[in-house]
Design an enzyme around this catalytic site. Sequence first.
Site, PDB file in Angstrom:
ATOM      1  N   ASN A   1      45.775  -6.390  66.371  1.00 44.02           N
ATOM      2  CA  ASN A   1      45.383  -5.156  65.684  1.00 44.02           C
ATOM      3  C   ASN A   1      44.887  -4.137  66.717  1.00 44.02           C
ATOM      4  O   ASN A   1      44.919  -4.389  67.916  1.00 44.02           O
ATOM      5  CB  ASN A   1      44.312  -5.454  64.629  1.00 44.02           C
ATOM      6  CG  ASN A   1      43.106  -6.118  65.246  1.00 44.02           C
ATOM      7  OD1 ASN A   1      42.420  -5.529  66.068  1.00 44.02           O
ATOM      8  ND2 ASN A   1      42.859  -7.379  64.874  1.00 44.02           N
TER       9      ASN A   1
ATOM     10  N   ASP B   1      43.141 -12.518  60.263  1.00 44.51           N
ATOM     11  CA  ASP B   1      42.890 -13.425  59.140  1.00 44.51           C
ATOM     12  C   ASP B   1      43.922 -14.550  59.088  1.00 44.51           C
ATOM     13  O   ASP B   1      43.643 -15.631  58.594  1.00 44.51           O
ATOM     14  CB  ASP B   1      42.923 -12.640  57.817  1.00 44.51           C
ATOM     15  CG  ASP B   1      41.704 -11.737  57.689  1.00 44.51           C
ATOM     16  OD1 ASP B   1      40.605 -12.171  58.079  1.00 44.51           O
ATOM     17  OD2 ASP B   1      41.862 -10.584  57.215  1.00 44.51           O
TER      18      ASP B   1
ATOM     19  N   LYS C   1      60.838 -18.542  74.120  1.00 46.15           N
ATOM     20  CA  LYS C   1      61.040 -17.206  73.550  1.00 46.15           C
ATOM     21  C   LYS C   1      62.096 -17.272  72.440  1.00 46.15           C
ATOM     22  O   LYS C   1      63.187 -17.829  72.662  1.00 46.15           O
ATOM     23  CB  LYS C   1      61.501 -16.243  74.656  1.00 46.15           C
ATOM     24  CG  LYS C   1      61.632 -14.834  74.174  1.00 46.15           C
ATOM     25  CD  LYS C   1      62.094 -13.899  75.289  1.00 46.15           C
ATOM     26  CE  LYS C   1      62.416 -12.548  74.685  1.00 46.15           C
ATOM     27  NZ  LYS C   1      63.258 -11.753  75.554  1.00 46.15           N
TER      28      LYS C   1
ATOM     29  N   PRO D   1      40.347 -19.773  60.535  1.00 48.47           N
ATOM     30  CA  PRO D   1      38.980 -20.053  60.081  1.00 48.47           C
ATOM     31  C   PRO D   1      38.183 -18.751  60.064  1.00 48.47           C
ATOM     32  O   PRO D   1      38.431 -17.863  60.880  1.00 48.47           O
ATOM     33  CB  PRO D   1      38.432 -21.009  61.144  1.00 48.47           C
ATOM     34  CG  PRO D   1      39.297 -20.820  62.342  1.00 48.47           C
ATOM     35  CD  PRO D   1      40.648 -20.380  61.834  1.00 48.47           C
ATOM     36  N   ASP D   2      37.240 -18.638  59.131  1.00 52.04           N
ATOM     37  CA  ASP D   2      36.374 -17.452  59.087  1.00 52.04           C
ATOM     38  C   ASP D   2      35.138 -17.719  59.945  1.00 52.04           C
ATOM     39  O   ASP D   2      34.256 -18.491  59.561  1.00 52.04           O
ATOM     40  CB  ASP D   2      35.990 -17.122  57.635  1.00 52.04           C
ATOM     41  CG  ASP D   2      35.349 -15.746  57.553  1.00 52.04           C
ATOM     42  OD1 ASP D   2      34.430 -15.457  58.359  1.00 52.04           O
ATOM     43  OD2 ASP D   2      35.776 -14.951  56.696  1.00 52.04           O
ATOM     44  N   ILE D   3      35.098 -17.107  61.109  1.00 52.51           N
ATOM     45  CA  ILE D   3      34.042 -17.380  62.093  1.00 52.51           C
ATOM     46  C   ILE D   3      32.679 -17.019  61.521  1.00 52.51           C
ATOM     47  O   ILE D   3      31.723 -17.810  61.574  1.00 52.51           O
ATOM     48  CB  ILE D   3      34.302 -16.554  63.379  1.00 52.51           C
ATOM     49  CG1 ILE D   3      35.687 -16.880  63.939  1.00 52.51           C
ATOM     50  CG2 ILE D   3      33.211 -16.793  64.409  1.00 52.51           C
ATOM     51  CD1 ILE D   3      36.177 -15.927  65.014  1.00 52.51           C
TER      52      ILE D   3
ATOM     53  N   PHE E   1      30.593  -7.109  60.064  1.00 52.38           N
ATOM     54  CA  PHE E   1      31.165  -5.775  59.953  1.00 52.38           C
ATOM     55  C   PHE E   1      32.161  -5.813  58.798  1.00 52.38           C
ATOM     56  O   PHE E   1      32.733  -6.869  58.503  1.00 52.38           O
ATOM     57  CB  PHE E   1      31.891  -5.381  61.245  1.00 52.38           C
ATOM     58  CG  PHE E   1      31.035  -4.568  62.173  1.00 52.38           C
ATOM     59  CD1 PHE E   1      30.016  -5.166  62.886  1.00 52.38           C
ATOM     60  CD2 PHE E   1      31.254  -3.201  62.335  1.00 52.38           C
ATOM     61  CE1 PHE E   1      29.210  -4.422  63.741  1.00 52.38           C
ATOM     62  CE2 PHE E   1      30.466  -2.444  63.195  1.00 52.38           C
ATOM     63  CZ  PHE E   1      29.443  -3.055  63.887  1.00 52.38           C
TER      64      PHE E   1
ATOM     65  N   LYS F   1      31.645  -8.873  50.761  1.00 48.86           N
ATOM     66  CA  LYS F   1      31.618  -9.713  51.976  1.00 48.86           C
ATOM     67  C   LYS F   1      30.192 -10.168  52.278  1.00 48.86           C
ATOM     68  O   LYS F   1      29.970 -11.312  52.698  1.00 48.86           O
ATOM     69  CB  LYS F   1      32.197  -8.935  53.166  1.00 48.86           C
ATOM     70  CG  LYS F   1      33.714  -8.815  53.079  1.00 48.86           C
ATOM     71  CD  LYS F   1      34.328  -7.891  54.123  1.00 48.86           C
ATOM     72  CE  LYS F   1      35.827  -7.754  53.838  1.00 48.86           C
ATOM     73  NZ  LYS F   1      36.486  -6.734  54.623  1.00 48.86           N
TER      74      LYS F   1
ATOM     75  N   LYS G   1      30.087 -14.173  52.083  1.00 47.36           N
ATOM     76  CA  LYS G   1      29.902 -14.854  53.376  1.00 47.36           C
ATOM     77  C   LYS G   1      28.433 -15.188  53.605  1.00 47.36           C
ATOM     78  O   LYS G   1      28.074 -15.689  54.670  1.00 47.36           O
ATOM     79  CB  LYS G   1      30.435 -13.968  54.516  1.00 47.36           C
ATOM     80  CG  LYS G   1      31.934 -13.645  54.397  1.00 47.36           C
ATOM     81  CD  LYS G   1      32.511 -13.057  55.688  1.00 47.36           C
ATOM     82  CE  LYS G   1      33.925 -12.541  55.469  1.00 47.36           C
ATOM     83  NZ  LYS G   1      34.734 -12.508  56.672  1.00 47.36           N
TER      84      LYS G   1
HETATM   85  O1  PMT Z   1      36.888  -2.345  68.629  1.00 52.63           O
HETATM   86  P1  PMT Z   1      36.861  -0.871  68.244  1.00 52.63           P
HETATM   87  O2  PMT Z   1      38.159  -0.187  68.585  1.00 52.63           O
HETATM   88  O3  PMT Z   1      35.661  -0.165  68.811  1.00 52.63           O
HETATM   89  O4  PMT Z   1      36.758  -0.785  66.641  1.00 52.63           O
HETATM   90  C1  PMT Z   1      35.618  -1.236  65.986  1.00 52.63           C
HETATM   91  C2  PMT Z   1      35.974  -1.997  64.700  1.00 52.63           C
HETATM   92  C3  PMT Z   1      36.637  -1.049  63.704  1.00 52.63           C
HETATM   93  C4  PMT Z   1      36.905  -3.173  65.014  1.00 52.63           C
HETATM   94  C5  PMT Z   1      34.613  -2.552  64.156  1.00 52.63           C
HETATM   95  O5  PMT Z   1      33.760  -1.472  63.852  1.00 52.63           O
HETATM   96  C6  PMT Z   1      34.810  -3.393  62.908  1.00 52.63           C
HETATM   97  O6  PMT Z   1      34.901  -2.928  61.788  1.00 52.63           O
HETATM   98  N1  PMT Z   1      34.921  -4.749  63.120  1.00 52.63           N
HETATM   99  C7  PMT Z   1      35.230  -5.713  62.060  1.00 52.63           C
HETATM  100  C8  PMT Z   1      36.719  -5.683  61.793  1.00 52.63           C
HETATM  101  C9  PMT Z   1      37.120  -6.683  60.720  1.00 52.63           C
HETATM  102  O7  PMT Z   1      37.826  -7.605  61.008  1.00 52.63           O
HETATM  103  O8  PMT Z   1      36.574  -6.475  59.542  1.00 52.63           O
HETATM  104  P2  PMT Z   1      36.905  -7.397  58.223  1.00 52.63           P
HETATM  105  O9  PMT Z   1      36.366  -6.563  57.106  1.00 52.63           O
HETATM  106  O10 PMT Z   1      38.324  -7.779  58.176  1.00 52.63           O
HETATM  107  O11 PMT Z   1      36.039  -8.704  58.472  1.00 52.63           O
HETATM  108  C10 PMT Z   1      34.742  -8.869  57.930  1.00 52.63           C
HETATM  109  C11 PMT Z   1      33.869  -9.601  58.920  1.00 52.63           C
HETATM  110  O12 PMT Z   1      34.268 -10.958  59.057  1.00 52.63           O
HETATM  111  C12 PMT Z   1      33.824  -9.027  60.308  1.00 52.63           C
HETATM  112  O13 PMT Z   1      32.491  -9.122  60.769  1.00 52.63           O
HETATM  113  C13 PMT Z   1      34.735  -9.955  61.107  1.00 52.63           C
HETATM  114  O14 PMT Z   1      34.349 -10.034  62.481  1.00 52.63           O
HETATM  115  C14 PMT Z   1      34.496 -11.275  60.415  1.00 52.63           C
HETATM  116  N2  PMT Z   1      35.638 -12.207  60.442  1.00 52.63           N
HETATM  117  C15 PMT Z   1      36.802 -11.893  59.805  1.00 52.63           C
HETATM  118  C16 PMT Z   1      37.835 -12.811  59.774  1.00 52.63           C
HETATM  119  C17 PMT Z   1      37.661 -14.059  60.437  1.00 52.63           C
HETATM  120  N3  PMT Z   1      38.646 -14.955  60.443  1.00 52.63           N
HETATM  121  N4  PMT Z   1      36.529 -14.328  61.058  1.00 52.63           N
HETATM  122  C18 PMT Z   1      35.510 -13.430  61.080  1.00 52.63           C
HETATM  123  O15 PMT Z   1      34.455 -13.697  61.681  1.00 52.63           O
END
Ligand code: PMT
Length: 417
Positions: free
Chosen positions: A226, A295, A305, A321-323, A340, A354, A358
Amino acid sequence: MVENMLSCCAIFPESLVTMTLTNKKIVLGISGGIAAYKCPELVRRLKDQGADVRVVMTNGAKEFITPLTLQAVSGNNVFDSLLDPAAEAAMGHIELAKWADLIIIAPATANTIAAINAGLAGDLLTTLCLATAAPIAIVPAMNQQMYSAAITQQNIASLSQRGLHIWGPGSGEQACGDVGKGRMLEAAEIVTLTGDLLMPIHPSFKILITAGPTREAIDPVRYISNHSSGKMGYAIAQAAQLLGGEVTLISGPVSLATPNNTHRIDVTSAQEMHQQTLALAQQHDIFIACAAVADYRPSEVSGQKIKKSSDEMVITMIKNPDILADVAALTQQRPFCVGFAAETQDVEKYARGKLRNKKLDLIAANNVSVAGQGFNSDDNALTLYWDKGQQELPLANKQLLAKQLVLEILKHYNKQH
Ligand code: PMT
């Protein structure tokens, strides 16, 4: 205008707003520059943080903004004369100088800076500066040529050497049409600097941060990822370190320098990030998941390849896995967990979902559909949600925003411990 500002203040009930400047007594000295129009917003934000603000205006300042406006937003009479018997009877200038925990001069014009440096006391504002034992913060605002003039630079350097704080100026387009250095800092920036100056130092804390994207391999040369640049997470690491934290940063692939005094661990995939994070989470007080973790990942990674053999290609994906959820589910030595939420619609609904699902302590939501913020930009805006409240951190560069975020997180963490 006054009505609009007062109604802004009422967006959140007071009990839901966390304040960093409670009971701090601030004199805001306004001198005569166009940037004086930013002062009502500054007063409002200082008050939002719990400060008691008294405004002092020079005659020049009153040409740009009325004392009545400042009186309405500050909730106090405005001081504008050294020789006003009524004002002196209410709170004399020496009393005001002793009352202040901090004097902020914003905007500080070239003339006011020169007068303070020369030790002049020709008006109430410069007199206060001579008569106070409180720290003084100068927030310069003037035309870029006036700012770069040798005498102005000399005056500023001299004030700085004498222990006055110089905040800014910023660069950009100016009211006169020039472009360059001389813009007054924004209200949010001034409030953050005020908090840094007046807030007690935090005891040391250990903080774990994930940042950047993950890459999910398809074959040895291709992957799914991403647009995360890592800027937000790295800014948080830097802010936490500057605020006294011991920082571990688990980073996806980015091209950023490691912040000072930060232990950085590089990973590529979500599974690697998961493994490293879970191994370290219990050794930290606070965990902030800022990484944009994929995700899903391809269910199979080709050892070679993949060749272009047909018009269509289907990749089956399986869930990563969701960390964050796994760290928040720890039953022993669980750190304070901050997530976030990167959303493009219904930000509050999804962020609160969330937070709940979570089992987080706090979540920072960003609307990543707005141009100029979120993924791969220098600026961002966040709304923090927790069980019983919320708080806006308006658009700012990621360094400043990160500092505000870490300070808020520390307040919530301290309340819990
Ligand atoms: O890196 P930059 O270019 O500065 O951009 C910043 C940002 C937009 C990436 C940042 O501000 C941000 O929003 N980060 C979280 C991005 C995200 O994956 O959001 P989410 O809504 O999909 O996930 C929710 C939360 O679960 C997040 O804290 C994520 O880190 C966590 N997560 C998600 C999936 C997963 N498998 N494991 C996780 O820990």
